[in-house]
Design an enzyme around this catalytic site. Structure first.
Site, PDB file in Angstrom:
ATOM      1  CG  PHE A 129       2.172   5.746   2.015  1.00 48.69           C
ATOM      2  CD1 PHE A 129       3.521   5.731   2.499  1.00 48.69           C
ATOM      3  CD2 PHE A 129       1.557   7.436   2.509  1.00 48.69           C
ATOM      4  CE1 PHE A 129       3.812   7.083   3.579  1.00 48.69           C
ATOM      5  CE2 PHE A 129       2.235   7.979   2.666  1.00 48.69           C
ATOM      6  CZ  PHE A 129       2.827   7.589   3.900  1.00 48.69           C
ATOM      7  CG  ASP A 201       3.215   6.066  -4.522  1.00 55.24           C
ATOM      8  OD1 ASP A 201       4.469   6.605  -4.925  1.00 55.24           O
ATOM      9  OD2 ASP A 201       2.459   6.655  -3.513  1.00 55.24           O
ATOM     10  CE1 TYR A 226       9.165  12.814   1.592  1.00 54.92           C
ATOM     11  CE2 TYR A 226       8.414  14.200  -0.345  1.00 54.92           C
ATOM     12  CZ  TYR A 226       7.924  12.815   0.760  1.00 54.92           C
ATOM     13  OH  TYR A 226       6.891  12.511   0.727  1.00 54.92           O
ATOM     14  CE  LYS A 227       8.777   8.990   0.548  1.00 57.53           C
ATOM     15  NZ  LYS A 227       7.808   8.287   0.781  1.00 57.53           N
ATOM     16  NE  ARG A 375      10.683   2.693   6.700  1.00 58.24           N
ATOM     17  CZ  ARG A 375       9.532   3.471   5.993  1.00 58.24           C
ATOM     18  NH1 ARG A 375       8.586   3.068   4.983  1.00 58.24           N
ATOM     19  NH2 ARG A 375       9.397   5.468   5.747  1.00 58.24           N
TER      20      ARG A 375
HETATM   21  C1  LIG Z   1       6.533   8.397   0.785  1.00 53.00           C
HETATM   22  C2  LIG Z   1       5.279   8.701   0.336  1.00 53.00           C
HETATM   23  C3  LIG Z   1       4.250   9.223  -0.456  1.00 53.00           C
HETATM   24  C4  LIG Z   1       4.306  10.885   0.109  1.00 53.00           C
HETATM   25  O1  LIG Z   1       3.147  11.792   0.366  1.00 53.00           O
HETATM   26  P1  LIG Z   1       3.578  12.858   0.177  1.00 53.00           P
HETATM   27  O2  LIG Z   1       2.315  14.078  -0.162  1.00 53.00           O
HETATM   28  O3  LIG Z   1       5.037  13.544  -0.648  1.00 53.00           O
HETATM   29  O4  LIG Z   1       3.454  13.053   1.490  1.00 53.00           O
HETATM   30  C5  LIG Z   1       3.317   8.605  -0.957  1.00 53.00           C
HETATM   31  N1  LIG Z   1       2.630   7.068  -1.282  1.00 53.00           N
HETATM   32  C6  LIG Z   1       3.853   6.251  -0.904  1.00 53.00           C
HETATM   33  C7  LIG Z   1       3.750   5.677  -0.877  1.00 53.00           C
HETATM   34  C8  LIG Z   1       4.775   6.857  -0.348  1.00 53.00           C
HETATM   35  O5  LIG Z   1       5.592   5.851   0.251  1.00 53.00           O
END
Ligand SMILES: *Cc1c(COP(=O)(O)O)cnc(C)c1O
Length: 416
Positions: A129, A201, A226-227, A375
């Site tokens: 990501f 992560d 939040y996911k 997705r």
């Molecule tokens: C959604 C996601 C994030 C989001 O990071 P934020 O700081 O909360 O915006 C980070 N890493 C991964 C792998 C994600 O899927």
């Protein structure tokens, strides 16, 4: 399951089916994006009203003590730790995943500075990501100590990229695009064998797939609420540090919430003993309080039932799309093997963006990720087998009719 009736029957047998009533879902929507933004727990609006009217409105500043605001990041951390194989006092809900990556990575590099002072490589993956990679770049620039980011990819497999120059390995447990999942214990073992530390992560793992941080021997972990945990848009993230690193955990965002005695108002920073030191400053209490609504549902359902249904939904989705949409240029981007798959399924399509917009216009809400990825998140707590059947029929209709081939579906929004 070869027709809708079979799917309806499977929903009737599903031990998780009743959890759908715990959420407020809009009519006419088949939601397949809970991997990106979870849905609204029925208790959340009432809890928000309570925090705003009673705790804030009436309690005012007293609520830091009387409503437990000050302890909330750690109290939620204990609950969430139960889902992730962490013990009480090891995890805290705070800040964003991006910020927590920065804190954990800086702390890990500092630990390695003592153990392996010449190591300069931070190893990640090219298709990680982007924020993970951006935070690495920012920290490297700030430190000015010659750190370099090395990215594993098709040409440089992870096992080859991992050598005795690597200080820290930063990986997403489940890949945000493909849904491919690493074997956390195996990769952690390989990293440790080279003397590297691991930072996982768990953004696409928490609440979706079984995670046992202690059993895997991981060093650091971060992730979103939040996911799959349905904490609400932008709800605070989490950070976990293995007990053996806690006392060496020195993070650069040394704000007062991480101080041993914040209300001493001392001039010098003195890190708190234990998890408080992972925090920085005041937390968004309204948002933080709502994390508990989704988290309680996830704890009640338990990860193993969720995982079982997620895999069944994934198998069915892959099979139905291949059977029902066979003639179209869709290519599965997600591993079929259960041990290598998270909780979303992705397909490549050359007009992926427009196809997804046409689906969304028909109430099938998934999302699109560059390049070409459609997705589809699979969220067992509120998505059933008949929902899946209906979503595939709508996908088939969009593809067969070329309904996506309209200018309005090719117009890019800011958030895809
Ligand atoms: C959604 C996601 C994030 C989001 O990071 P934020 O700081 O909360 O915006 C980070 N890493 C991964 C792998 C994600 O899927």
């Amino acid at each position: 399951m070869n027709n809708r009736e079979d799917c309806v029957a499977a929903d009737r047998q599903d031990p998780l089916a009743h959890f759908k009533d715990r959420f407020d879902l809009p009519a006419g929507v088949l939601y397949m994006d809970g991997n990106s933004l979870g849905v609204l727990p029925r208790t959340a609006a009432g809890r928000a009203a309570q925090v705003i009217s009673q705790e804030w409105g009436n309690g005012l500043i007293r609520s830091w003590n009387s409503a437990g605001w000050f302890d909330l990041p750690a109290r939620l951390g204990d609950k969430l730790g139960g889902l992730l194989g962490a013990k009480a006092g090891e995890l805290v809900v705070t800040d964003t995943t991006s910020l927590n990556i920065f804190k954990a990575l800086a702390a890990a590099l500092k630990i390695q500075q003592d153990r392996h002072p010449t190591r300069r490589i931070i190893l990640s993956e090219r298709d990680n990501f982007p924020t993970d990679l951006y935070m690495v770049q920012g920290l490297i620039d700030l430190l000015q100590q010659g750190y370099e980011m090395r990215l594993a990819d098709d040409d440089l497999p992870l096992e080859q990229a991992l050598d005795e120059t690597v200080a820290v390995v930063l990986l997403s447990h489940v890949n945000y695009r493909s849904g491919a999942m690493h074997d956390m214990a195996a990769v952690t073992n390989q990293a440790h064998a080279c003397g590297a530390l691991t930072l996982w992560d768990l953004a696409h793992s928490a609440g979706a797939v079984p995670v046992d941080l202690s059993a895997a021997g991981a060093d650091f972990a971060v992730g979103c609420t939040y996911k799959y945990l349905n904490g609400g848009p932008g709800s605070p993230a989490f950070i976990w540090v293995a007990p053996q690193h806690v006392k060496d955990f020195q993070q650069p965002l040394s704000g007062w919430w991480g101080h041993q005695r914040p209300f001493d108002m001392a001039t010098r920073y003195e890190p708190a003993q234990g998890i408080r030191r992972y925090m920085c400053g005041s937390q968004p209490m309204v948002s933080l309080a709502l994390v508990e609504c989704g988290l309680d549902i996830a704890l009640e359902a338990g990860t193993s039932a969720v995982r079982q249904k997620s895999l069944a939904l994934g198998d069915l989705f892959i099979r139905l799309v291949e059977q029902r949409c066979g003639g179209h240029p869709l290519e599965l981007a997600t591993p079929c093997e259960h041990s290598r798959r998270g909780s979303h399924v992705s397909f490549l399509h050359p007009e992926g963006y427009a196809v997804m917009q046409a689906l969304i216009a028909r109430g099938v809400i998934g999302d699109y990720r560059e390049p070409q990825i459609l997705r589809f998140g699979l969220t067992p707590l509120y998505f059933g087998y008949a929902d899946l059947w209906d979503a595939v029929e709508i996908l088939k209709e969009v593809l067969d009719s070329k309904a996506w081939d309209k200018p309005e579906f090719k117009q890019r929004n800011a958030v895809t």
